[in-house]
Design a protein around this motif. Structure first.
Motif, PDB file in Angstrom:
ATOM      1  N   THR A  70       0.887  -1.183   0.000  1.00 15.64           N
ATOM      2  CA  THR A  70       0.000   0.000   0.000  1.00 15.64           C
ATOM      3  C   THR A  70       0.915   1.221   0.000  1.00 15.64           C
ATOM      4  N   PRO A  71       0.362   2.410  -0.239  1.00 18.28           N
ATOM      5  CA  PRO A  71       1.191   3.594   0.014  1.00 18.28           C
ATOM      6  C   PRO A  71       1.486   3.628   1.513  1.00 18.28           C
ATOM      7  N   ILE A  72       2.522   4.305   1.887  1.00 19.72           N
ATOM      8  CA  ILE A  72       2.720   4.491   3.328  1.00 19.72           C
ATOM      9  C   ILE A  72       2.075   5.831   3.669  1.00 19.72           C
ATOM     10  N   TYR A  73       1.270   5.829   4.722  1.00 23.07           N
ATOM     11  CA  TYR A  73       0.393   6.975   4.993  1.00 23.07           C
ATOM     12  C   TYR A  73       1.095   8.025   5.851  1.00 23.07           C
ATOM     13  N   TYR A  74       0.754   9.283   5.578  1.00 23.04           N
ATOM     14  CA  TYR A  74       1.309  10.371   6.382  1.00 23.04           C
ATOM     15  C   TYR A  74       0.789  10.257   7.808  1.00 23.04           C
ATOM     16  N   VAL A  75       1.680  10.511   8.747  1.00 22.92           N
ATOM     17  CA  VAL A  75       1.269  10.354  10.154  1.00 22.92           C
ATOM     18  C   VAL A  75       0.617  11.616  10.730  1.00 22.92           C
ATOM     19  N   ASN A  76       0.465  12.640   9.909  1.00 27.50           N
ATOM     20  CA  ASN A  76      -0.139  13.844  10.501  1.00 27.50           C
ATOM     21  C   ASN A  76      -1.662  13.750  10.536  1.00 27.50           C
ATOM     22  N   ALA A  77      -2.243  12.731   9.901  1.00 25.03           N
ATOM     23  CA  ALA A  77      -3.702  12.566   9.972  1.00 25.03           C
ATOM     24  C   ALA A  77      -4.018  11.153  10.425  1.00 25.03           C
ATOM     25  N   GLU A  78      -5.237  10.986  10.903  1.00 27.55           N
ATOM     26  CA  GLU A  78      -5.622   9.650  11.368  1.00 27.55           C
ATOM     27  C   GLU A  78      -6.156   8.827  10.198  1.00 27.55           C
ATOM     28  N   PRO A  79      -6.141   7.498  10.346  1.00 23.51           N
ATOM     29  CA  PRO A  79      -6.696   6.684   9.259  1.00 23.51           C
ATOM     30  C   PRO A  79      -8.208   6.915   9.123  1.00 23.51           C
ATOM     31  N   HIS A  80      -8.694   6.883   7.899  1.00 26.64           N
ATOM     32  CA  HIS A  80     -10.135   6.994   7.656  1.00 26.64           C
ATOM     33  C   HIS A  80     -10.518   5.980   6.588  1.00 26.64           C
ATOM     34  N   ILE A  81     -11.798   5.949   6.208  1.00 24.37           N
ATOM     35  CA  ILE A  81     -12.149   4.859   5.285  1.00 24.37           C
ATOM     36  C   ILE A  81     -11.465   4.998   3.931  1.00 24.37           C
ATOM     37  N   GLY A  82     -10.982   6.199   3.599  1.00 24.29           N
ATOM     38  CA  GLY A  82     -10.241   6.351   2.347  1.00 24.29           C
ATOM     39  C   GLY A  82      -8.983   5.514   2.366  1.00 24.29           C
ATOM     40  N   ASN A  83      -8.135   5.691   3.374  1.00 26.64           N
ATOM     41  CA  ASN A  83      -6.924   4.856   3.368  1.00 26.64           C
ATOM     42  C   ASN A  83      -7.196   3.423   3.816  1.00 26.64           C
ATOM     43  N   ALA A  84      -8.313   3.239   4.571  1.00 28.92           N
ATOM     44  CA  ALA A  84      -8.707   1.856   4.892  1.00 28.92           C
ATOM     45  C   ALA A  84      -9.051   1.119   3.597  1.00 28.92           C
ATOM     46  N   TYR A  85      -9.614   1.839   2.638  1.00 28.45           N
ATOM     47  CA  TYR A  85     -10.000   1.224   1.364  1.00 28.45           C
ATOM     48  C   TYR A  85      -8.779   0.570   0.710  1.00 28.45           C
ATOM     49  N   THR A  86      -7.689   1.324   0.589  1.00 30.25           N
ATOM     50  CA  THR A  86      -6.486   0.765  -0.048  1.00 30.25           C
ATOM     51  C   THR A  86      -5.913  -0.368   0.802  1.00 30.25           C
ATOM     52  N   THR A  87      -5.919  -0.157   2.118  1.00 31.41           N
ATOM     53  CA  THR A  87      -5.271  -1.150   2.980  1.00 31.41           C
ATOM     54  C   THR A  87      -6.059  -2.457   2.991  1.00 31.41           C
ATOM     55  N   VAL A  88      -7.395  -2.344   3.048  1.00 30.13           N
ATOM     56  CA  VAL A  88      -8.202  -3.573   3.015  1.00 30.13           C
ATOM     57  C   VAL A  88      -8.057  -4.226   1.640  1.00 30.13           C
ATOM     58  N   THR A  98       2.839  -2.608   4.518  1.00 32.80           N
ATOM     59  CA  THR A  98       2.225  -1.292   4.633  1.00 32.80           C
ATOM     60  C   THR A  98       3.067  -0.495   5.628  1.00 32.80           C
ATOM     61  N   GLY A  99       2.661   0.723   5.935  1.00 35.39           N
ATOM     62  CA  GLY A  99       3.459   1.480   6.892  1.00 35.39           C
ATOM     63  C   GLY A  99       3.106   2.950   6.922  1.00 35.39           C
ATOM     64  N   THR A 100       4.007   3.739   7.473  1.00 32.49           N
ATOM     65  CA  THR A 100       3.744   5.176   7.616  1.00 32.49           C
ATOM     66  C   THR A 100       4.911   6.005   7.095  1.00 32.49           C
ATOM     67  N   ASP A 101       4.537   7.160   6.555  1.00 36.65           N
ATOM     68  CA  ASP A 101       5.462   8.100   5.930  1.00 36.65           C
ATOM     69  C   ASP A 101       5.666   9.219   6.953  1.00 36.65           C
ATOM     70  N   CYS A 110       5.451  11.029  15.492  1.00 35.94           N
ATOM     71  CA  CYS A 110       5.493   9.854  14.611  1.00 35.94           C
ATOM     72  C   CYS A 110       5.227   8.570  15.403  1.00 35.94           C
ATOM     73  N   ASP A 111       5.862   8.480  16.573  1.00 32.10           N
ATOM     74  CA  ASP A 111       5.681   7.264  17.377  1.00 32.10           C
ATOM     75  C   ASP A 111       4.216   7.113  17.765  1.00 32.10           C
ATOM     76  N   ARG A 112       3.631   8.236  18.181  1.00 31.17           N
ATOM     77  CA  ARG A 112       2.241   8.184  18.644  1.00 31.17           C
ATOM     78  C   ARG A 112       1.310   7.832  17.480  1.00 31.17           C
ATOM     79  N   ASN A 113       1.484   8.538  16.366  1.00 29.81           N
ATOM     80  CA  ASN A 113       0.504   8.371  15.289  1.00 29.81           C
ATOM     81  C   ASN A 113       0.696   7.118  14.446  1.00 29.81           C
ATOM     82  N   SER A 114       1.939   6.651  14.337  1.00 30.30           N
ATOM     83  CA  SER A 114       2.082   5.407  13.572  1.00 30.30           C
ATOM     84  C   SER A 114       1.423   4.273  14.363  1.00 30.30           C
TER      85      SER A 114
END
Ligand code: MSP
Length: 632
Positions: free
Chosen positions: A13-31, A51-54, A75-79
């Motif tokens: 999957t793309p690795i997601y930016y840690v400045n925002a929380e996961p939502h169904i948009g990135n859940a879509y790619t991850t699922v 998968t992972g975090t950017d 980063c530690d908290r949000n990843s």
């Protein structure tokens, strides 16, 4: 899934930016990636899922500052928030990479050094507009009328700095050939064409370092600069298996079918910059880049600022984890943008999961328990009944659909087969057979349906990881991996000699919450919500010039001033207004209509008028207000 390809896959999957929380948009790619990974295994292949975090870049650094944390703390908290969410969604990744992992950082430096050693990096100066939200430079052409970033609606910063550039131009020709020949497969075809279209534009060498940004991986040959966050991020795909000579690199990268999944927003980075860098470093390219559309909610972009974010936790609370996985992926064709509505989740849940799968399992297993003491007779003879052959065919169709990563179409095949099984059940009327004491026939019918349920459960297992395991355990009397069921294809299935009924209703019917029901009813009555109205942009315009359109009795061509903009529209009002009488009038215009040509003349907007009994009058404003004023 393709015989000619290696028997192992590496899905990312793309690795997601840690400045925002996961939502169904990135859940879509991850699922989607998780489901694909599980399907590979279901069909007997090896598959590895990353998968992972950017975590680097100015966006993250700024968020940390706002939160009063160091970048690393944020980063530690949000990843961890991403990891927790994915765990709740039953995402079974093999590795979760973080770009602040020291091993990743080291490999970024190694890779960039290789590009440098080969002479593909040179020093230059960059000056331009930078959007921190996008973490990229944007051109004047891309800006909104107000000079803002079109995605984030924020003012980009003017930046001028010393940068290192990558010689993209050297690789454009060979890369285009690889895409055209299908060596690098971009799916679906519409996105492949979009990528090929990019080659017709100016694709300049790009800068792969930043001078002013501090939060990043420093360049190996110039410690005063950090690697551009996008370059750092892309390298995750090879740093995870430990480029260049880690124990897994050859197996995962060189000898597997590498599949990158993402949405259309980041296509250029993945389909052009990334393969070009790999070519420069003499590394094999990914095999497939699969690009899906964007999920929109009630026709709006899902975004924090619009406050319409659905989190994975929300979905799990409404539907449970299995159904959430199923629903998030199956509301729209994979590849296209999807307009989702929460109401539709309820409808699909009830039709596919409660009424179709859940109900079939429940009534079949109850009948076996009550009328056959939980024992299914072994079939006699070699002839497979049609309904089971249909099941085998469904397995084939699902495989075929998945070769093209048509995930929703694959699911539709399974749901169609379940409907067939339900019809078979209804037509064979096992409850009548039970009443008449026709236990032989009853046993056969229930065996056939159970066989179909076993196949469907195996095929649905990549989504419904928990519920299908329960059903298979009830049927076989022990935990049985879904791929084992498919291995038995063509043979009789060894069901348990005491088939159980699931302890809980698998997918109880759900009623739509009251407020959603009201919304759905209003829509059925053709009422629109405020969000629909908000899509129409209305503004005050002043008529600066007007003239008749030669040869068209009904049309006037108007030149309008709308704030600082001058626009031309063509309106069908010539029978009601003399052109001169319109000069200086302030009228109301829809300003976000797609331009059209009327009698070969461009009309860029539509004025509003009231009409009754052959009378027409233009809508205007009650008191004076400058043109350009917005109407809501
Ligand atoms: N960090 C970069 C990716 C680097 S990969 C080397 C990035 N991160 S992101 O957090 O913005 O994630 C973007 C991705 O999230 C999209 O490509 C898509 O996979 C997913 N989605 C985010 N919102 C989405 C929708 N509304 N709908 C579908 N997918 C969406 O870009």
């Amino acid at each position: 899934m393709r015989v000619s390809q290696p028997d192992s896959y590496y899905v990312t999957t793309p690795i997601y930016y840690v400045n925002a929380e996961p939502h169904i948009g990135n859940a879509y790619t991850t699922v989607a990636a998780d489901v694909l990974n599980r399907y590979h295994k279901l069909f007997g292949y090896r598959s590895y899922f990353l998968t992972g975090t950017d975590e680097h870049g100015s966006k993250v650094a700024e968020s940390a500052e706002k939160a009063g944390l160091s970048p690393q703390e944020l980063c530690d908290r949000n990843s961890q928030v991403f990891k927790d969410s994915w765990k709740k969604m039953n995402i079974e990744y093999d590795k979760f990479i973080r770009t602040t992992d020291p091993e990743h950082e080291e490999i970024v430096r190694k890779f960039i050094q290789v590009l440098h050693d080969k002479g593909y990096i040179y020093q230059g100066e960059y000056s331009g507009l930078y959007c921190t939200g996008c973490e990229k430079f944007i051109t004047d052409k891309e800006l909104t009328e107000d000079g803002l970033c079109p995605v984030h609606l924020t003012k980009p910063q003017q930046v001028r700095e010393k940068n290192y550039f990558f010689k993209l131009s050297k690789f454009l020709g060979p890369l285009k050939e690889k895409i055209e020949s299908g060596d690098l497969e971009i799916m679906p075809a519409s996105r492949r064409n979009e990528v090929l279209g990019l080659f017709k534009q100016n694709l300049d060498d790009f800068s792969l370092s930043r001078e002013r940004v501090k939060w990043g991986v420093s360049l190996p040959f110039d410690e005063s600069q950090v690697t551009y966050v996008w370059i750092d991020a892309l390298i995750n795909y090879i740093s995870a298996p430990k480029y260049p000579d880690g124990p897994d690199f050859d197996r995962l990268w060189n000898k597997s079918t590498v599949v990158h999944l993402m949405a259309k927003d980041i296509l250029k980075f993945h389909c052009i910059y990334w393969p070009a860098m790999l070519m420069a470093a003499d590394v094999k390219l990914p095999d497939k880049i699969v690009i899906h559309g964007y999920l929109n909610l009630d026709s709006q972009k899902i975004s924090k600022s619009l406050g319409n974010i659905i989190k994975p936790d929300d979905m799990i609370g409404w539907f449970g984890v299995d159904a959430s996985r199923f629903l998030v992926l199956n509301m729209c064709a994979f590849g296209s943008d999807g307009d989702i509505r929460i109401e539709d989740f309820y409808t699909k849940y009830n039709s596919d999961l409660a009424n179709n799968y859940g109900n079939l399992v429940s009534r079949t297993l109850k009948m076996i328990d009550r009328n056959l003491d939980g024992i299914l007779p072994q079939p006699s003879g070699d002839d497979m009944p049609e309904i089971i052959k249909d099941g085998y065919e469904t397995v084939g169709k699902v495989r075929d659909r998945l070769v093209d990563v048509q995930i929703k179409m694959a699911t539709d095949e399974i749901i169609a087969y379940l409907s067939k099984l339900n019809t078979y059940f209804d037509e064979k009327k096992p409850w009548v057979l039970a009443k008449e004491g026709a236990s032989n026939e009853l046993g056969k019918v229930l065996y056939n349906v159970s066989y179909g349920i076993a196949l469907s459960s195996a095929l649905l297992s990549p989504y419904l990881t928990e519920k299908t395991a329960t059903v298979l355990e009830c049927l076989f009397g022990k935990k049985i991996p879904p791929n084992v069921v498919l291995q038995e294809l063509g043979h009789a299935l060894g069901f348990s000699d005491k088939i159980e009924i699931p302890k809980e209703n698998l997918f109880p019917r759900l009623s739509m919450p009251k407020e959603l029901e009201t919304k759905a009813e209003a829509e059925a009555d053709n009422l629109i919500g405020i969000e629909d109205f908000a899509k129409v942009k209305l503004q005050v315009a002043e008529v600066k010039a007007a003239e008749k359109v030669p040869g068209a009795d009904k049309l006037l061509k108007l030149q309008l001033e709308i704030g600082r903009e001058l626009r031309q529209i063509v309106a069908g009002i010539a029978e009601y207004y003399e052109p001169e009488s319109l000069l200086g009038k302030k009228i109301i215009v829809v300003t976000n209509l797609k331009p059209v040509k009327l009698r070969g003349i461009e009309s860029n907007g539509m004025l509003l008028a009231a009409q009754k009994n052959k009378k027409l009058t233009l809508l205007t404003v009650d008191s004076d207000i400058p043109s350009g004023a917005k109407i809501s």
